[in-house]
Structures are given as structure tokens and as C-alpha cells.
Design a protein around this motif. Structure first.
Motif, PDB file in Angstrom:
ATOM      1  N   VAL A 192       0.852  -1.185   0.000  1.00  0.00           N
ATOM      2  CA  VAL A 192       0.000   0.000   0.000  1.00  0.00           C
ATOM      3  C   VAL A 192       0.893   1.243   0.000  1.00  0.00           C
ATOM      4  N   ASP A 193       0.779   2.050  -1.050  1.00  0.00           N
ATOM      5  CA  ASP A 193       1.550   3.285  -1.167  1.00  0.00           C
ATOM      6  C   ASP A 193       0.664   4.495  -0.911  1.00  0.00           C
ATOM      7  N   THR A 194       1.301   5.603  -0.559  1.00  0.00           N
ATOM      8  CA  THR A 194       0.600   6.855  -0.278  1.00  0.00           C
ATOM      9  C   THR A 194       0.898   7.872  -1.368  1.00  0.00           C
ATOM     10  N   TYR A 239       1.629  -4.599   3.726  1.00  0.00           N
ATOM     11  CA  TYR A 239       1.634  -5.584   2.642  1.00  0.00           C
ATOM     12  C   TYR A 239       0.355  -6.411   2.733  1.00  0.00           C
ATOM     13  N   LEU A 240      -0.259  -6.622   1.574  1.00  0.00           N
ATOM     14  CA  LEU A 240      -1.516  -7.353   1.509  1.00  0.00           C
ATOM     15  C   LEU A 240      -1.371  -8.556   0.590  1.00  0.00           C
ATOM     16  N   ASN A 253      -7.771  -1.646  -6.024  1.00  0.00           N
ATOM     17  CA  ASN A 253      -7.089  -0.387  -6.325  1.00  0.00           C
ATOM     18  C   ASN A 253      -8.067   0.661  -6.837  1.00  0.00           C
ATOM     19  N   ALA A 254      -9.024   0.233  -7.646  1.00  0.00           N
ATOM     20  CA  ALA A 254      -9.999   1.160  -8.218  1.00  0.00           C
ATOM     21  C   ALA A 254     -10.950   1.713  -7.169  1.00  0.00           C
ATOM     22  N   ARG A 255     -11.051   1.076  -6.014  1.00  0.00           N
ATOM     23  CA  ARG A 255     -11.998   1.509  -4.978  1.00  0.00           C
ATOM     24  C   ARG A 255     -11.320   2.199  -3.805  1.00  0.00           C
ATOM     25  N   LEU A 256     -10.013   2.417  -3.889  1.00  0.00           N
ATOM     26  CA  LEU A 256      -9.307   3.011  -2.756  1.00  0.00           C
ATOM     27  C   LEU A 256      -9.616   4.500  -2.580  1.00  0.00           C
ATOM     28  N   LYS A 306      -8.521  15.174  -1.797  1.00  0.00           N
ATOM     29  CA  LYS A 306      -7.883  16.255  -2.541  1.00  0.00           C
ATOM     30  C   LYS A 306      -6.384  16.327  -2.286  1.00  0.00           C
ATOM     31  N   VAL A 307      -5.958  15.846  -1.140  1.00  0.00           N
ATOM     32  CA  VAL A 307      -4.531  15.918  -0.811  1.00  0.00           C
ATOM     33  C   VAL A 307      -3.902  14.555  -0.573  1.00  0.00           C
ATOM     34  N   TYR A 308      -4.737  13.535  -0.401  1.00  0.00           N
ATOM     35  CA  TYR A 308      -4.229  12.250   0.084  1.00  0.00           C
ATOM     36  C   TYR A 308      -4.860  11.118  -0.706  1.00  0.00           C
ATOM     37  N   GLY A 309      -4.071  10.107  -0.996  1.00  0.00           N
ATOM     38  CA  GLY A 309      -4.590   8.946  -1.700  1.00  0.00           C
ATOM     39  C   GLY A 309      -3.770   7.712  -1.399  1.00  0.00           C
ATOM     40  N   LEU A 310      -4.355   6.561  -1.658  1.00  0.00           N
ATOM     41  CA  LEU A 310      -3.674   5.291  -1.488  1.00  0.00           C
ATOM     42  C   LEU A 310      -3.721   4.517  -2.794  1.00  0.00           C
ATOM     43  N   SER A 311      -2.723   3.698  -3.022  1.00  0.00           N
ATOM     44  CA  SER A 311      -2.720   2.828  -4.208  1.00  0.00           C
ATOM     45  C   SER A 311      -1.996   1.539  -3.852  1.00  0.00           C
ATOM     46  N   LEU A 312      -2.173   0.529  -4.693  1.00  0.00           N
ATOM     47  CA  LEU A 312      -1.534  -0.771  -4.485  1.00  0.00           C
ATOM     48  C   LEU A 312      -0.408  -0.949  -5.497  1.00  0.00           C
ATOM     49  N   ALA A 313       0.774  -1.253  -4.999  1.00  0.00           N
ATOM     50  CA  ALA A 313       1.934  -1.525  -5.855  1.00  0.00           C
ATOM     51  C   ALA A 313       2.180  -3.033  -5.859  1.00  0.00           C
ATOM     52  N   LYS A 314       2.031  -3.661  -7.015  1.00  0.00           N
ATOM     53  CA  LYS A 314       2.242  -5.106  -7.125  1.00  0.00           C
ATOM     54  C   LYS A 314       3.718  -5.423  -6.899  1.00  0.00           C
TER      55      LYS A 314
END
Length: 822
Positions: free
Chosen positions: A61-63, A225-226, A238-241, A265-273
């Protein structure tokens, strides 16, 4: 029967023309050896993380931060606060753990030994599935005092891997806790991001309940880690984060651990394989294992080009000496040999030579691999499973590539024309153009690699020596002091200042090293309206300016005699204005035309008001690839409040650096005997930022040397062929009055013409490639003509030295003897 004939013919060629055969075999062996070595290196990089069990279902999980005044950025890590919500909201997640890199230490008689370590959750082995040499994976981290060791760590501590049940006193930030060994990791032969881990311990209950990064969304002290049930689930989640962040990171009213309204607007999460992380992480902040895919592909291409150069060299030499076998072919055809039989024989000879070169190339690979491993720092070994598949294909391809054209030429000679001619056939203009074209291609590739090598090495030297905005000579920086004990911090400064050789000492909360950052949004009410900028925050103490010596561009530095300069306490923040210093980057982001215009301006953060009293030049504490943060600096006199884990720095003179570090570490131990210290130079602390480019620059140097050597062998073979073919021509020219100097100029012009064309082709290609590579650095060298001129001049010098002997030999030939020889 055919094989015996081929073997006899090759042996006869070795006896009659040892130079040609030697150049051919050695050139092919060098190309094969370099290709195999660089292929193993490229495979190592592409196989990173690939052997982790179920790696196609693992993600980190990345920021993502999109803050005012700074470019958007992705960080390899996330708040631990998100962990329980992720498990609740996404049933696709099979398991998940939190992981924090740390250095756990053992201490014996005042000597600390550090181990690359990780703090994690008990479900670690359920996510990664690593094998244990001893212990049960599900239970290894279940107990609070459990400790999993690598084989290497177990041997360092106990001299054996039979370490189950043994106790290890672990020092962490000055606190010693006894752990019991509950598992020993089995050694893994494949590379992954966990390869260097020597100790694994569970988070303590105190960590989970008190540390900021477990409770606040705006924090990051590790990674999540997931493990997903299916690979496709990663993209689906990832599309629903974004909706996940909106739901949970906003928080309730008054919740200071969340972002408030519209966190997305300032913060998000994503999944890095994880199976794609090796190259993806090159563009992610604070990702230590990322490498540039373009550089790795370029190294692979360099190996392929070395092999192509070797094949071209073989073709060049084979066509050059084809005429020497013309009468042999004519006689054999006269005796009944068919073109098919001759073609098969010559192809067999080429394949046999390629096979011999392949064996020598494998031996060369065995020599080169340890050297490349030491250059790159990677655990590179010869993988015979891969080599066993690749090497026969290389031999076949090289044999075919180097043998087809010469075999066609040789088997196509007409017996009557050859036997009736006074001279051996040279192959005509077509063969001459082929030889010149091959030399041009060889030198073009070699010169391109040399230019790239020069630029990479220059950029690496620039990163190492570039002005960071402060004076690094005579500067040593220590470890962060744990905790916030005001009295201990005062005693530490007094102890360090009292060390013989120390000029001054000071505290700061930032230093040249990777680490946690404190950032906040500040606003300025400008003429065109409010301007918001996300600033990196640092707090410094008395002596900091004298220690680091940053360049003051406008205004003044903090003064301990001015009470307004001292940062206010939390109770006074909303009622008292504080004076601050900003860097040039902050001045630009706020829209001030010059540093002088920023002096006296008011900037605010929440309900806190500050006044700019000084502007310093940008100070680089991080990677040259990364843009320097706009920064705000606060001043703490240690009068009432302590620093938060301050980093001591000292300026010294008159003492050797190693001796000064030893004295400082001893002074530190007098204040904090239970905490390890490591006073080191700026270069040592920043080395991680440019060591990767430096190591890969050495690989390019190796490739450039190999490419030039192969190209020179091709040019030497061409010169030797010309020496054999042009004796009669030179004799006639000298008979007609040509001087030795004119002959030398003529021959050098003919030999160097392909090199000149190669330079004209190589320079624009290298310019495009290196311009694109340099664009990845925030600070970089200029791509000047000097890089190209040095490479071109070097190529011409090497080429001249290569053919000079043959040239002088021809120029000195006596005309009568030369004409009689024909």
C-alpha cells in the motif's frame, strides 16, 4: 568423416594463420563472456521478488500526496491506521501485515552490533510464506518476545543455526528487551526485498497503542503488505481506494488524527504489485530497492551489442582471409567437391570456432561474474540452468552469423578464374564495403557506449561533489537522540562541545539521511489572494548555523538573545508570533520576486502566525533525483522545551576524521551508554543516493572497454588484410615518387575513414540517450561537447595505435621487393 575434415582444416588454419584465428576466437569469446555476464545481471534484476511465494497476489500500500506548492508524489509506505479498515472493507484481502524497517542491536561490553531488521505483525509468514530452517511459521512471531533470525544472523550470534530457544538481549533506542529465538529463516538464493533482513520481531503492545503512525492518517513509519485471494483482486481493490479514503480518512469532527472534509484532494492510497515493484519503485519516494528499467535494459543491450560486435568481427576477419583460401577451394572443386559440400564444411568450421569461443567465453564469464558482483553490490552468481540453455543458442547463432557470408563467398569461387589469376581474389567492392561497414558499426556502437559511460561517470561525480548548500568539509553528523529528555539533550551538547578538536556543535531535526519528515501547509496573503504552500519543517538550535554554514541570501539568522526567535510552546502558539527562516524554494513557491521581498512577511499555519526574518539557499539533504522541498526552519534554544529526537552535528578542525568520530562516539557514550552512536561524514550518509548510479557506471565502463577492444580487433584484422593485399600498390606508388609520409597519410586515411563515419553516427544517438537519462535528476550536469570530443579523440587515438604498426610496415616496404613479391 565430415567432422574429422572440419577439425583438420581448423587446425591447419591455426598453424598457417594463427593471427586471424586467434583474433577470431578471442573476439568471439570476449563477446560471449560479456554477453553471458550482463545477461545474468539483467536476469537478476528482472527476477527480483519473483520467487516470493504467491508473488502475483502480493501488493504494497503506497501513499500519494498532492499538497499545495509541491509536485505530487508517491511514497513507498502508508499509515498503519489504514490496516484494520482495509481488512474490514475488502473481503478480497486474504491476509495483511504492517512492516517497519529498523536496526535492532545487540550490545556487549559497550560494543553495539547492528542487524538489518524488521518489526512486523504475527501474520508475517501467512503473507510471505517464507520457509524456516527451524521453527513453525504460524507460531514464530506469535509470542511478544519472539525473534526470527536469518541463517547469517544466527551464525553471527551463536556460531550455529541451532539457535531455537536461545535468548538475545535486543537494544532498541536505548531500551534493552530480551527476546527468545522462535525461528531461523532458510537461506534464499533468489533476490527479493527481504533478502537482507537478519532479524524479525513483533510490534510491541506499546507500539500499537502509543505510536503516532498507528493512530493518525497523516503519518508514515512503515509499509502495509496485503495478500489477495486472486491476482485480479489487486486491480479491483485499487480502483476503490479513493472511496475508501473518503470514507475513513475524513474522520469525525474534532478528530485531529484525520484530514477532515475531502481528504481525497490531498491524500490517496494505491496498491503496488510486488512482482512489478523493482522498476516501479525507481519513481517512488523512499523506495530503497527501485532501479531504473531503462538503465537495466541498456546494460542488457550493451551485452547484446558486445555479442553482435564479436560476430561482426568474426565476419570481418573471415571475409578478409577468404581470399587466402581461394586456391584451396578451386583445387577441391576441380577434384569434384560440390558447392553444397564446401558450404557445409565452411559452416562447420565457423560453428566449431564458435563452440571453442563459447567454452572460453564461459570461462571468462566465471571470471567476470564475481567482479561484476563486487561492482554492483548484488549477489550475482553463474546460473548454469540459464547458461545451459543460452550458451548453445549463442554458439549456434554466432556460428551461423559469422559463417554464412564467408561460406557463400568461398564456396562460390570459380576454379578456372581463380587458378588463372595471378593474385588471390579480394571479394570485390561488395566485400570491401561489407568490411568497412562492419568496422563502422563496431566503432559506432563502441563510441556510443563510451560517451554514455563518460556522461554517467561525470554525473555520478557531480552528485558526489556538488554543492549541497552547506559546507560539508569538517562536518560530522551523529545518530538521532531517542526521546525528548531536555536535561539529557543539554548535557549531550555540552559533552560534544567539550571534545578536543570540536569548533562548535548544534542540534537539528533533519540531516543528510533518509528519514521521517514533518510537513505542514502554510499560507501567505499575497496581493493576488492567499497562497498555500506545503513546507518541510525543521527545528534547529544554537550553533546550527556555525556547524552547517548555510548561505544566507537575505535577512538574518536566529539570535539566541532575541526571545521572539525562540519557538513558542504549544500553549503560546496561538497567542505569540514566532520568527522563522525559509529557504529559496519556499520564497519561489510563495511568489516573492526575490529573497529580500520575503523578509518581514507573515505566513500562517492553522492558528499559528510566523514572521520571515531570513532566507537561506536551498539545502540538499536527500537524493539528487528528488526536487528540494520548500522549507521552513524554527529555532529552539533548549530554554524550556526539548527537541523531538534531535540529530547532533559538529564542526571540527585539526583532527583526523576517524579520530574525531571516535572521540565523539566516546563522548556520546558518556551521556547515553545504552544507545549506539555513529558520527559520520556527509559523504558517507549520502552515499546511498548515488551508489547505485556509480555501480552501474562501472558496468558501462566495463562494457565500453570490451566494445572498444572488440572493435579494435576488427580494425586490426582489416589493417592486416590490407597489408597483405596492398604491397604491390604501395610499391608502384613509391616507384612513382610517393614519400613514406604520403603513404602513411594515405593508409591512415583509408583505415580511419570507417572510424570517422562511426563517430558521426554515434554522437547524435548518444546525445539523445543521455539527454533523456539526465532528465531524471533534479540537479544534473550540462551535456557539453567535451563528452563527445573526448570519446571521439579517444576512439581515433586507439584506432591509430591499432593500425600504426601495419601502416609503417607498408610505408617502409622497398619498392623493388614489393613488386618482385607479386
Amino acid at each position: 568423416m565430415m567432422f574429422a575434415t572440419i577439425l583438420q582444416t581448423v587446425l591447419r588454419q591455426v598453424r598457417r594463420h594463427p593471427l586471424y584465428v586467434g583474433l577470431n576466437v578471442f573476439g568471439l569469446a570476449l563477446g560471449i563472456g560479456v554477453f553471458l555476464t550482463l545477461t545474468l545481471l539483467v536476469r537478476y534484476e528482472y527476477s527480483f521478488n519473483a520467487a516470493l511465494p504467491d508473488v502475483d497476489r502480493l501488493a504494497r500500500v503506497d501513499t500519494h500526496w498532492t499538497m499545495p506548492g509541491t509536485p505530487p508524489g508517491e511514497v513507498a509506505g502508508s499509515t498503519f491506521r489504514a490496516m484494520p479498515f482495509l481488512r474490514e472493507d475488502f473481503p478480497e484481502i486474504e491476509a495483511g501485515i504492517r512492516f517497519e524497517d529498523t536496526d535492532l542491536q545487540t550490545e556487549r561490553e559497550g560494543v553495539f552490533t547492528s542487524f538489518a531488521s524488521g518489526l512486523t505483525d504475527p501474520g508475517f509468514f501467512g503473507v510471505f510464506g517464507l520457509k524456516l530452517l527451524h521453527g513453525v511459521p504460524d507460531q514464530a512471531l506469535a509470542r511478544p518476545d519472539g525473534l526470527v533470525l536469518s541463517e547469517r544472523a544466527a551464525i553471527r550470534l551463536f556460531g550455529t543455526t541451532e539457535a531455537m530457544g536461545r535468548t538475545v538481549p535486543i537494544n532498541r533506542a536505548g531500551v534493552t528487551v530480551t527476546h527468545t529465538v522462535t525461528g531461523v529463516l532458510a537461506r534464499r538464493m533468489t533476490p527479493d526485498f527481504l533478502s537482507d533482513i537478519e532479524m524479525l520481531a513483533p510490534f510491541s503492545s506499546e507500539d500499537v497503542t502509543t505510536r503516532f503512525c498507528f493512530r493518525s492518517w497523516a503519518s508514515d513509519c512503515g509499509r502495509i503488505y496485503l495478500k489477495f485471494r486472486r491476482r485480479g483482486d489487486i486491480d479491483a481493490v485499487n480502483a476503490r481506494l479513493r472511496d475508501f479514503v473518503i470514507r475513513h480518512a475524513a474522520g469525525a469532527e474534532g478528530d485531529h488524527t484525520a484530514f477532515g472534509v475531502h481528504p481525497e484532494k490531498v491524500y490517496g492510497l494505491s496498491l503496488a504489485k510486488l512482482d512489478e515493484a523493482r522498476f516501479r519503485d525507481f519513481h517512488v519516494l523512499y523506495a530503497e530497492d527501485g532501479v531504473d528499467r531503462t538503465v537495466i535494459n541498456s546494460i542488457g543491450l550493451m551485452g547484446l551489442l558486445a555479442l553482435a560486435l564479436a560476430c561482426a568481427n568474426a565476419v570481418n576477419l573471415a571475409t578478409a582471409r577468404a581470399g587466402l583460401r581461394a586456391r584451396e577451394v578451386a583445387i577441391r572443386k576441380t577434384l569434384g567437391a560440390s558447392r553444397r559440400v564446401l558450404f557445409g564444411q565452411f559452416m562447420g568450421e565457423a560453428l566449431l570456432v564458435a563452440a571453442i569461443a563459447g567454452v572460453l567465453g564461459l570461462a571468462l564469464c566465471e571470471i567476470l561474474v564475481p567482479e561484476v558482483a563486487s561492482l554492483t553490490g548484488e549477489e550475482l552468481v553463474v546460473r548454469y540452468g540459464l547458461v545451459g540453455v543460452v550458451l548453445p543458442l549463442i554458439v549456434l547463432v554466432c556460428g551461423l552469423a559469422s559463417g554464412v557470408y564467408p561460406a557463400l563467398v568461398l564456396s562460390g569461387y570459380r576454379p578456372a578464374a581463380v587458378l588463372a589469376a595471378a593474385r588471390m581474389p579480394s571479394g570485390g567492392r561488395g566485400a570491401a564495403r561489407l568490411r568497412d561497414g562492419l568496422v563502422t558499426g563496431q566503432f559506432g556502437i563502441a563510441i556510443t557506449i563510451v560517451i554514455c559511460m563518460l556522461v554517467i561517470n561525470h554525473q555520478t561525480d557531480f552528485m558526489r561533489t556538488a554543492d549541497p548548500g552547506y559546507v560539508r568539509d569538517g562536518l560530522l553528523i551523529g545518530s538521532a537522540m531517542p526521546g525528548s529528555d531536555l536535561a539529557a539533550q543539554r548535557r549531550m551538547l555540552d559533552a560534544l562541545r567539550a571534545v578536543p578538536g570540536v569548533v562548535t556543535a548544534g542540534f537539528g531535526e533533519l540531516a543528510p539521511r533518509p528519514g521521517t519528515k514533518n510537513l505542514g501547509t502554510y499560507s501567505y496573503d499575497g496581493p493576488a489572494g492567499p497562497v498555500n504552500v506545503y513546507l518541510l519543517q525543521d527545528t534547529v538550535g544554537a550553533g546550527y548555523f556555525e556547524v552547517y554554514r548555510p548561505r544566507l541570501l537575505a535577512g538574518r539568522w536566529f539570535d539566541i538573545a532575541r526571545g521572539q526567535d525562540d519557538v513558542p510552546s504549544r500553549d503560546d502558539m496561538r497567542t505569540r508570533m514566532a520568527n522563522v527562516v525559509v529557504n529559496a524554494g519556499a520564497v519561489s513557491r510563495f511568489g516573492f520576486a526575490s529573497p529580500d521581498q520575503a523578509i518581514g512577511k507573515i505566513i500562517r499555519s492553522g492558528g499559528w502566525t510566523t514572521r520571515i526574518i531570513g532566507v537561506i539557499d536551498d539545502v540538499r539533504f536527500e537524493s539528487p533525483r528528488q526536487a528540494i522541498y520548500p522549507e521552513i526552519i524554527l529555532f529552539d534554544t533548549l530554554a524550556q522545551r526539548p527537541f523531538s529526537e534531535p540529530i547532533p552535528a559538529i564542526r571540527f578542525q585539526g583532527v583526523a576524521e576517524a579520530e574525531m568520530a571516535r572521540r565523539l562516539n566516546r563522548a556520546w557514550a558518556g551521556i547515553l551508554p545504552d544507545v549506539a552512536s555513529d558520527f559520520s561524514s556527509v559523504d558517507a550518509r549520502m552515499a546511498a543516493y548515488y551508489s547505485g548510479d556509480e555501480r552501474r557506471g562501472r558496468i558501462f565502463t566495463l562494457g565500453a572497454a570490451a566494445a572498444l577492444l572488440i572493435a579494435c580487433m576488427g580494425l586490426y584484422g582489416l589493417a592486416a588484410f590490407a597489408a597483405a593485399r596492398r604491397v604491390h600498390e604501395i610499391g608502384i606508388r613509391k616507384t612513382l615518387g610517393a614519400t613514406g609520409r604520403q603513404i602513411v597519410a594515405l593508409l591512415l586515411g583509408d583505415f580511419l575513414r570507417p572510424v570517422m563515419v562511426a563517430c558521426l553516427l554515434a554522437c547524435p544517438v548518444a546525445w539523445v540517450v543521455m539527454r533523456r537519462w539526465l532528465a531524471g535528476f533534479d540537479e544534473r550536469i550540462a551535456l557539453t561537447p567535451a563528452h563527445f570530443l573526448i570519446a571521439v579523440a579517444g576512439a581515433f587515438a586507439i584506432a591509430i595505435l591499432t593500425v600504426l604498426g601495419q601502416t609503417f610496415h607498408l610505408a617502409r616496404a622497398e619498392p623493388a621487393r614489393a613488386l618482385r613479391a607479386e
